[in-house]
Design a protein around this motif. Structure first.
Motif, PDB file in Angstrom:
ATOM      1  N   GLU A  38       7.277  24.242 -16.209  1.00 47.96           N
ATOM      2  CA  GLU A  38       7.562  23.211 -15.220  1.00 47.96           C
ATOM      3  C   GLU A  38       6.742  23.401 -13.944  1.00 47.96           C
ATOM      4  O   GLU A  38       6.126  24.455 -13.742  1.00 47.96           O
ATOM      5  CB  GLU A  38       9.056  23.212 -14.902  1.00 47.96           C
ATOM      6  CG  GLU A  38       9.918  22.871 -16.107  1.00 47.96           C
ATOM      7  CD  GLU A  38      11.387  22.780 -15.793  1.00 47.96           C
ATOM      8  OE1 GLU A  38      11.756  22.346 -14.678  1.00 47.96           O
ATOM      9  OE2 GLU A  38      12.190  23.125 -16.675  1.00 47.96           O
ATOM     10  N   GLU A  87      12.516   7.660 -15.041  1.00 47.91           N
ATOM     11  CA  GLU A  87      13.002   8.104 -16.347  1.00 47.91           C
ATOM     12  C   GLU A  87      12.305   7.388 -17.500  1.00 47.91           C
ATOM     13  O   GLU A  87      12.320   7.870 -18.636  1.00 47.91           O
ATOM     14  CB  GLU A  87      14.515   7.877 -16.445  1.00 47.91           C
ATOM     15  CG  GLU A  87      15.315   8.810 -15.542  1.00 47.91           C
ATOM     16  CD  GLU A  87      16.795   8.711 -15.800  1.00 47.91           C
ATOM     17  OE1 GLU A  87      17.203   7.886 -16.644  1.00 47.91           O
ATOM     18  OE2 GLU A  87      17.561   9.470 -15.167  1.00 47.91           O
ATOM     19  N   GLY A  91       6.517  11.705 -18.362  1.00 43.55           N
ATOM     20  CA  GLY A  91       6.577  12.419 -19.635  1.00 43.55           C
ATOM     21  C   GLY A  91       5.245  12.480 -20.336  1.00 43.55           C
ATOM     22  O   GLY A  91       4.185  12.321 -19.715  1.00 43.55           O
ATOM     23  N   PHE A  92       5.287  12.686 -21.641  1.00 40.93           N
ATOM     24  CA  PHE A  92       4.087  12.925 -22.443  1.00 40.93           C
ATOM     25  C   PHE A  92       3.043  11.810 -22.315  1.00 40.93           C
ATOM     26  O   PHE A  92       1.839  12.073 -22.302  1.00 40.93           O
ATOM     27  CB  PHE A  92       4.446  13.087 -23.921  1.00 40.93           C
ATOM     28  CG  PHE A  92       5.510  14.105 -24.202  1.00 40.93           C
ATOM     29  CD1 PHE A  92       5.566  15.301 -23.488  1.00 40.93           C
ATOM     30  CD2 PHE A  92       6.467  13.880 -25.178  1.00 40.93           C
ATOM     31  CE1 PHE A  92       6.543  16.240 -23.751  1.00 40.93           C
ATOM     32  CE2 PHE A  92       7.448  14.809 -25.456  1.00 40.93           C
ATOM     33  CZ  PHE A  92       7.495  15.999 -24.731  1.00 40.93           C
ATOM     34  N   TYR A 144       2.710  19.841 -20.322  1.00 41.86           N
ATOM     35  CA  TYR A 144       2.862  19.569 -21.756  1.00 41.86           C
ATOM     36  C   TYR A 144       1.695  20.135 -22.574  1.00 41.86           C
ATOM     37  O   TYR A 144       1.426  19.687 -23.681  1.00 41.86           O
ATOM     38  CB  TYR A 144       2.977  18.059 -21.985  1.00 41.86           C
ATOM     39  CG  TYR A 144       3.827  17.344 -20.959  1.00 41.86           C
ATOM     40  CD1 TYR A 144       5.154  17.722 -20.745  1.00 41.86           C
ATOM     41  CD2 TYR A 144       3.303  16.306 -20.188  1.00 41.86           C
ATOM     42  CE1 TYR A 144       5.935  17.079 -19.792  1.00 41.86           C
ATOM     43  CE2 TYR A 144       4.086  15.663 -19.236  1.00 41.86           C
ATOM     44  CZ  TYR A 144       5.397  16.047 -19.037  1.00 41.86           C
ATOM     45  OH  TYR A 144       6.172  15.416 -18.095  1.00 41.86           O
ATOM     46  N   GLN A 188      13.099  14.794 -14.412  1.00 41.56           N
ATOM     47  CA  GLN A 188      12.636  14.168 -15.654  1.00 41.56           C
ATOM     48  C   GLN A 188      11.596  15.042 -16.358  1.00 41.56           C
ATOM     49  O   GLN A 188      11.616  15.166 -17.591  1.00 41.56           O
ATOM     50  CB  GLN A 188      12.048  12.780 -15.355  1.00 41.56           C
ATOM     51  CG  GLN A 188      11.513  12.036 -16.561  1.00 41.56           C
ATOM     52  CD  GLN A 188      12.554  11.762 -17.635  1.00 41.56           C
ATOM     53  OE1 GLN A 188      13.755  11.766 -17.355  1.00 41.56           O
ATOM     54  NE2 GLN A 188      12.107  11.522 -18.856  1.00 41.56           N
ATOM     55  N   GLU A 189      10.709  15.660 -15.579  1.00 40.32           N
ATOM     56  CA  GLU A 189       9.738  16.586 -16.175  1.00 40.32           C
ATOM     57  C   GLU A 189      10.468  17.736 -16.875  1.00 40.32           C
ATOM     58  O   GLU A 189      10.048  18.177 -17.946  1.00 40.32           O
ATOM     59  CB  GLU A 189       8.807  17.136 -15.098  1.00 40.32           C
ATOM     60  CG  GLU A 189       7.790  16.144 -14.589  1.00 40.32           C
ATOM     61  CD  GLU A 189       6.917  16.718 -13.485  1.00 40.32           C
ATOM     62  OE1 GLU A 189       5.948  16.038 -13.091  1.00 40.32           O
ATOM     63  OE2 GLU A 189       7.212  17.828 -12.986  1.00 40.32           O
ATOM     64  N   LYS A 191      13.303  17.701 -18.424  1.00 40.22           N
ATOM     65  CA  LYS A 191      13.770  17.245 -19.738  1.00 40.22           C
ATOM     66  C   LYS A 191      12.637  17.265 -20.758  1.00 40.22           C
ATOM     67  O   LYS A 191      12.810  17.708 -21.898  1.00 40.22           O
ATOM     68  CB  LYS A 191      14.334  15.833 -19.632  1.00 40.22           C
ATOM     69  CG  LYS A 191      15.589  15.702 -18.813  1.00 40.22           C
ATOM     70  CD  LYS A 191      16.026  14.243 -18.747  1.00 40.22           C
ATOM     71  CE  LYS A 191      17.232  14.062 -17.836  1.00 40.22           C
ATOM     72  NZ  LYS A 191      17.623  12.633 -17.722  1.00 40.22           N
ATOM     73  N   MET A 192      11.482  16.774 -20.342  1.00 41.23           N
ATOM     74  CA  MET A 192      10.359  16.651 -21.262  1.00 41.23           C
ATOM     75  C   MET A 192       9.754  18.020 -21.594  1.00 41.23           C
ATOM     76  O   MET A 192       9.466  18.321 -22.761  1.00 41.23           O
ATOM     77  CB  MET A 192       9.295  15.729 -20.663  1.00 41.23           C
ATOM     78  CG  MET A 192       9.796  14.339 -20.285  1.00 41.23           C
ATOM     79  SD  MET A 192      10.559  13.454 -21.667  1.00 41.23           S
ATOM     80  CE  MET A 192       9.122  13.160 -22.704  1.00 41.23           C
ATOM     81  N   SER A 195      11.812  20.307 -23.978  1.00 40.00           N
ATOM     82  CA  SER A 195      11.781  19.944 -25.401  1.00 40.00           C
ATOM     83  C   SER A 195      10.629  20.609 -26.148  1.00 40.00           C
ATOM     84  O   SER A 195      10.609  20.623 -27.385  1.00 40.00           O
ATOM     85  CB  SER A 195      11.683  18.426 -25.547  1.00 40.00           C
ATOM     86  OG  SER A 195      10.408  17.942 -25.156  1.00 40.00           O
TER      87      SER A 195
END
Length: 218
Positions: A38, A87, A91-92, A144, A188-189, A191-192, A195
């Motif tokens: 993160e 949201e 993300g990716f 990521y 939000q980052e 969460k991504m 995973s």
């Protein structure tokens, strides 16, 4: 990224030394190593230390920061995220994965490659040309990064944005103002990024110890 401020400590150096041992034990030609974690977890510092220590082993390792590959311009990203809904878009899919794949492919094939490079002073997106024929190893870091294809070894820094909250609040690097929008983005980052932990060969703990990932697929 040009103009980035590195806050290197002993923990980065010690973790890097362990990672270099792991790399050397299973070194491949044109090897790609990826490091995810993160914001504020120390990805860039760790990548820098690994590359510098590999030079002592006569291995020329080039860091590649996936933050250079965002779809949106740095000056427009915050407003775009707010309009689209944090949201919904953080993300990716914010990365130009085709360009990341091309960079890794160029490295594997030992070609000249042109890559984006964000100047944090001017917030311009410059273009950097590299002759990958002269590069032995690629270290890809970013939120990521371990999701990238054709990676040989993956590391995940297991530190959340809440654990590094003091670092964000101080805003040491002066990257972004800390307000509700920024905190929502970090959440939000989280969460991504979380995973992706299962994809890592090794976990870097909150104490910066390097251990095998017990959840990595056998």
């Amino acid at each position: 990224m040009l103009g980035d401020v590195l806050l290197i400590t002993e923990k980065h150096q010690l973790a890097a030394a362990k990672i270099v041992e792991i790399i050397l034990a299973d070194k491949k030609q044109k090897m790609v190593v990826a490091i995810s974690g993160e914001s504020g977890s120390g990805k860039t510092e760790l990548t820098h230390c690994i590359a510098k220590q590999l030079r002592k082993e006569k291995i020329f390792a080039k860091p590649i920061h996936t933050d250079n590959y965002y779809n949106t311009h740095p000056l427009e990203r915050r407003e775009w995220r707010e309009k689209q809904g944090i949201e919904n878009v953080v993300g990716f899919d914010e990365y130009k994965w085709d360009e990341i794949r091309q960079t890794i492919r160029d490295f594997k094939e030992g070609k000249f490659s042109e890559m984006p490079c964000v100047d944090l002073v001017t917030e311009q997106v410059d273009r950097l040309t590299t002759n990958f024929a002269e590069v032995d190893m690629l270290i890809v870091d970013g939120l990521y990064a371990i999701k990238a294809e054709n990676v040989d070894l993956r590391f995940f820094i297991n530190l959340t944005y809440l654990q590094t909250k003091k670092k964000h609040t101080k805003d040491v690097r002066n990257k972004e103002k800390m307000d509700e929008v920024r905190w929502a983005t970090l959440a939000q980052e989280h969460k991504m990024v979380s995973s992706l932990k299962r994809l890592a060969n090794y976990i870097i703990t909150s104490n910066y110890e390097v251990v095998k990932n017990p959840d990595y697929p056998k």
